[in-house]
Design a protein around this motif. Sequence first.
Motif, PDB file in Angstrom:
ATOM      1  N   LEU A  94       0.805  -1.217   0.000  1.00 17.27           N
ATOM      2  CA  LEU A  94       0.000   0.000   0.000  1.00 17.27           C
ATOM      3  C   LEU A  94       0.840   1.270   0.000  1.00 17.27           C
ATOM      4  O   LEU A  94       0.471   2.271  -0.608  1.00 17.27           O
ATOM      5  CB  LEU A  94      -0.922   0.026   1.227  1.00 17.27           C
ATOM      6  N   ILE A  95       1.958   1.222   0.712  1.00 16.28           N
ATOM      7  CA  ILE A  95       2.792   2.410   0.891  1.00 16.28           C
ATOM      8  C   ILE A  95       4.192   2.118   0.355  1.00 16.28           C
ATOM      9  O   ILE A  95       4.913   1.311   0.926  1.00 16.28           O
ATOM     10  CB  ILE A  95       2.878   2.805   2.377  1.00 16.28           C
ATOM     11  N   PRO A  96       4.571   2.767  -0.740  1.00 14.59           N
ATOM     12  CA  PRO A  96       5.914   2.539  -1.275  1.00 14.59           C
ATOM     13  C   PRO A  96       6.991   3.009  -0.293  1.00 14.59           C
ATOM     14  O   PRO A  96       6.707   3.744   0.637  1.00 14.59           O
ATOM     15  CB  PRO A  96       5.936   3.362  -2.564  1.00 14.59           C
ATOM     16  N   ASN A  97       8.188   2.612  -0.499  1.00 13.93           N
ATOM     17  CA  ASN A  97       9.375   2.948   0.313  1.00 13.93           C
ATOM     18  C   ASN A  97       9.522   2.081   1.556  1.00 13.93           C
ATOM     19  O   ASN A  97      10.541   2.146   2.209  1.00 13.93           O
ATOM     20  CB  ASN A  97       9.398   4.412   0.765  1.00 13.93           C
ATOM     21  N   ILE A  98       8.510   1.338   1.936  1.00 11.38           N
ATOM     22  CA  ILE A  98       8.616   0.522   3.141  1.00 11.38           C
ATOM     23  C   ILE A  98       8.950  -0.901   2.721  1.00 11.38           C
ATOM     24  O   ILE A  98       8.259  -1.504   1.912  1.00 11.38           O
ATOM     25  CB  ILE A  98       7.314   0.573   3.967  1.00 11.38           C
ATOM     26  N   SER A  99      10.016  -1.427   3.299  1.00 10.35           N
ATOM     27  CA  SER A  99      10.490  -2.757   2.927  1.00 10.35           C
ATOM     28  C   SER A  99       9.967  -3.809   3.894  1.00 10.35           C
ATOM     29  O   SER A  99       9.936  -3.606   5.104  1.00 10.35           O
ATOM     30  CB  SER A  99      12.024  -2.774   2.950  1.00 10.35           C
ATOM     31  N   ASP A 100       9.588  -4.946   3.329  1.00  9.41           N
ATOM     32  CA  ASP A 100       9.171  -6.063   4.177  1.00  9.41           C
ATOM     33  C   ASP A 100      10.253  -7.134   4.255  1.00  9.41           C
ATOM     34  O   ASP A 100       9.993  -8.266   4.607  1.00  9.41           O
ATOM     35  CB  ASP A 100       7.849  -6.648   3.696  1.00  9.41           C
ATOM     36  N   ALA A 101      11.485  -6.736   3.959  1.00  6.68           N
ATOM     37  CA  ALA A 101      12.625  -7.648   4.067  1.00  6.68           C
ATOM     38  C   ALA A 101      12.881  -7.961   5.539  1.00  6.68           C
ATOM     39  O   ALA A 101      12.491  -7.192   6.426  1.00  6.68           O
ATOM     40  CB  ALA A 101      13.863  -7.014   3.440  1.00  6.68           C
ATOM     41  N   PRO A 102      13.525  -9.097   5.822  1.00  2.00           N
ATOM     42  CA  PRO A 102      13.778  -9.472   7.230  1.00  2.00           C
ATOM     43  C   PRO A 102      14.488  -8.388   8.040  1.00  2.00           C
ATOM     44  O   PRO A 102      14.154  -8.168   9.208  1.00  2.00           O
ATOM     45  CB  PRO A 102      14.640 -10.731   7.121  1.00  2.00           C
ATOM     46  N   GLU A 103      15.449  -7.705   7.431  1.00  2.00           N
ATOM     47  CA  GLU A 103      16.144  -6.654   8.188  1.00  2.00           C
ATOM     48  C   GLU A 103      15.215  -5.473   8.474  1.00  2.00           C
ATOM     49  O   GLU A 103      15.332  -4.818   9.502  1.00  2.00           O
ATOM     50  CB  GLU A 103      17.420  -6.185   7.488  1.00  2.00           C
ATOM     51  N   GLY A 104      14.269  -5.203   7.587  1.00  2.00           N
ATOM     52  CA  GLY A 104      13.280  -4.148   7.832  1.00  2.00           C
ATOM     53  C   GLY A 104      12.363  -4.510   8.990  1.00  2.00           C
ATOM     54  O   GLY A 104      12.000  -3.652   9.797  1.00  2.00           O
ATOM     55  N   ILE A 105      11.985  -5.775   9.054  1.00  2.00           N
ATOM     56  CA  ILE A 105      11.136  -6.251  10.156  1.00  2.00           C
ATOM     57  C   ILE A 105      11.888  -6.142  11.483  1.00  2.00           C
ATOM     58  O   ILE A 105      11.350  -5.653  12.482  1.00  2.00           O
ATOM     59  CB  ILE A 105      10.677  -7.698   9.885  1.00  2.00           C
ATOM     60  N   THR A 106      13.148  -6.558  11.480  1.00  2.00           N
ATOM     61  CA  THR A 106      13.968  -6.487  12.693  1.00  2.00           C
ATOM     62  C   THR A 106      14.151  -5.044  13.148  1.00  2.00           C
ATOM     63  O   THR A 106      14.002  -4.726  14.331  1.00  2.00           O
ATOM     64  CB  THR A 106      15.343  -7.141  12.449  1.00  2.00           C
ATOM     65  N   LEU A 107      14.471  -4.159  12.200  1.00  2.00           N
ATOM     66  CA  LEU A 107      14.654  -2.757  12.547  1.00  2.00           C
ATOM     67  C   LEU A 107      13.362  -2.123  13.055  1.00  2.00           C
ATOM     68  O   LEU A 107      13.391  -1.251  13.924  1.00  2.00           O
ATOM     69  CB  LEU A 107      15.195  -1.970  11.356  1.00  2.00           C
ATOM     70  N   MET A 108      12.230  -2.542  12.512  1.00  2.00           N
ATOM     71  CA  MET A 108      10.944  -2.014  12.965  1.00  2.00           C
ATOM     72  C   MET A 108      10.732  -2.373  14.443  1.00  2.00           C
ATOM     73  O   MET A 108      10.367  -1.523  15.255  1.00  2.00           O
ATOM     74  CB  MET A 108       9.797  -2.568  12.115  1.00  2.00           C
ATOM     75  N   ILE A 109      10.975  -3.624  14.789  1.00  2.00           N
ATOM     76  CA  ILE A 109      10.741  -4.064  16.170  1.00  2.00           C
ATOM     77  C   ILE A 109      11.761  -3.447  17.132  1.00  2.00           C
ATOM     78  O   ILE A 109      11.383  -2.876  18.162  1.00  2.00           O
ATOM     79  CB  ILE A 109      10.749  -5.600  16.264  1.00  2.00           C
ATOM     80  N   LEU A 110      13.041  -3.520  16.796  1.00  2.00           N
ATOM     81  CA  LEU A 110      14.061  -2.950  17.678  1.00  2.00           C
ATOM     82  C   LEU A 110      13.919  -1.436  17.787  1.00  2.00           C
ATOM     83  O   LEU A 110      14.048  -0.872  18.878  1.00  2.00           O
ATOM     84  CB  LEU A 110      15.462  -3.316  17.190  1.00  2.00           C
ATOM     85  N   GLY A 111      13.639  -0.790  16.665  1.00  2.00           N
ATOM     86  CA  GLY A 111      13.426   0.656  16.687  1.00  2.00           C
ATOM     87  C   GLY A 111      12.239   1.026  17.549  1.00  2.00           C
ATOM     88  O   GLY A 111      12.269   2.019  18.277  1.00  2.00           O
ATOM     89  N   GLY A 112      11.173   0.224  17.475  1.00  2.00           N
ATOM     90  CA  GLY A 112       9.994   0.482  18.286  1.00  2.00           C
ATOM     91  C   GLY A 112      10.272   0.377  19.774  1.00  2.00           C
ATOM     92  O   GLY A 112       9.768   1.181  20.569  1.00  2.00           O
ATOM     93  N   ILE A 113      11.094  -0.591  20.148  1.00  2.00           N
ATOM     94  CA  ILE A 113      11.422  -0.754  21.574  1.00  2.00           C
ATOM     95  C   ILE A 113      12.307   0.391  22.061  1.00  2.00           C
ATOM     96  O   ILE A 113      12.031   1.004  23.096  1.00  2.00           O
ATOM     97  CB  ILE A 113      12.087  -2.126  21.821  1.00  2.00           C
ATOM     98  N   VAL A 114      13.360   0.698  21.312  1.00  2.00           N
ATOM     99  CA  VAL A 114      14.260   1.796  21.712  1.00  2.00           C
ATOM    100  C   VAL A 114      13.506   3.129  21.696  1.00  2.00           C
ATOM    101  O   VAL A 114      13.617   3.926  22.627  1.00  2.00           O
ATOM    102  CB  VAL A 114      15.508   1.851  20.799  1.00  2.00           C
TER     103      VAL A 114
END
Length: 180
Positions: free
Chosen positions: A27-47
Amino acid sequence: MNGNCHALFGAAVSTSIAINLHQISNLIPNISDAPEGITLMILGGIVGSIFPDIDNPTSYMGRLSSPVSNLIGAIGSLTGKTGSHHRGLLHDPAVYIIGLVLCYFYFTPLLGFFIGCLSHLFLDMFNPSGVPFLFGFKKRMRFMKIPSGSTQSVILTWVNVVMVIAFGILFYLGIAQKYL
């Protein structure tokens, strides 16, 4: 809310978004669903969920980064923003909304961080102090007056965590889209 509540809610929000990145990226370009994107999303959310309290030297984030926190705390004390009244510029939703938009266009790996910061501010809106808006030119925004560290704040956090995870799962299963 205390640091544990913020970290738990930030983890729930960022994980719910991360498990749906494959649908969001369609739906939204520029957002990656690659494994590193998923990891960064979760870790970034916690920090990010504990970052706004860096302006309070007695908070968990403040103790982790004491030189920076002490400097920010000293600057804040000039305006009377100390202790439980520390909520200054780093608790303004406008700062993180601007950061979120800029990251979307220029550096998407930090999106999780800004989402985590916004999750922090959402919980702080239930605190008696609320959060400032538009750099303090407007009144503080708050929904309720639940004291930090109270049993009520823990219950509120868990209710929000369950709702966010449930919505994330419903969205992942394709059930929530029928109602949006």
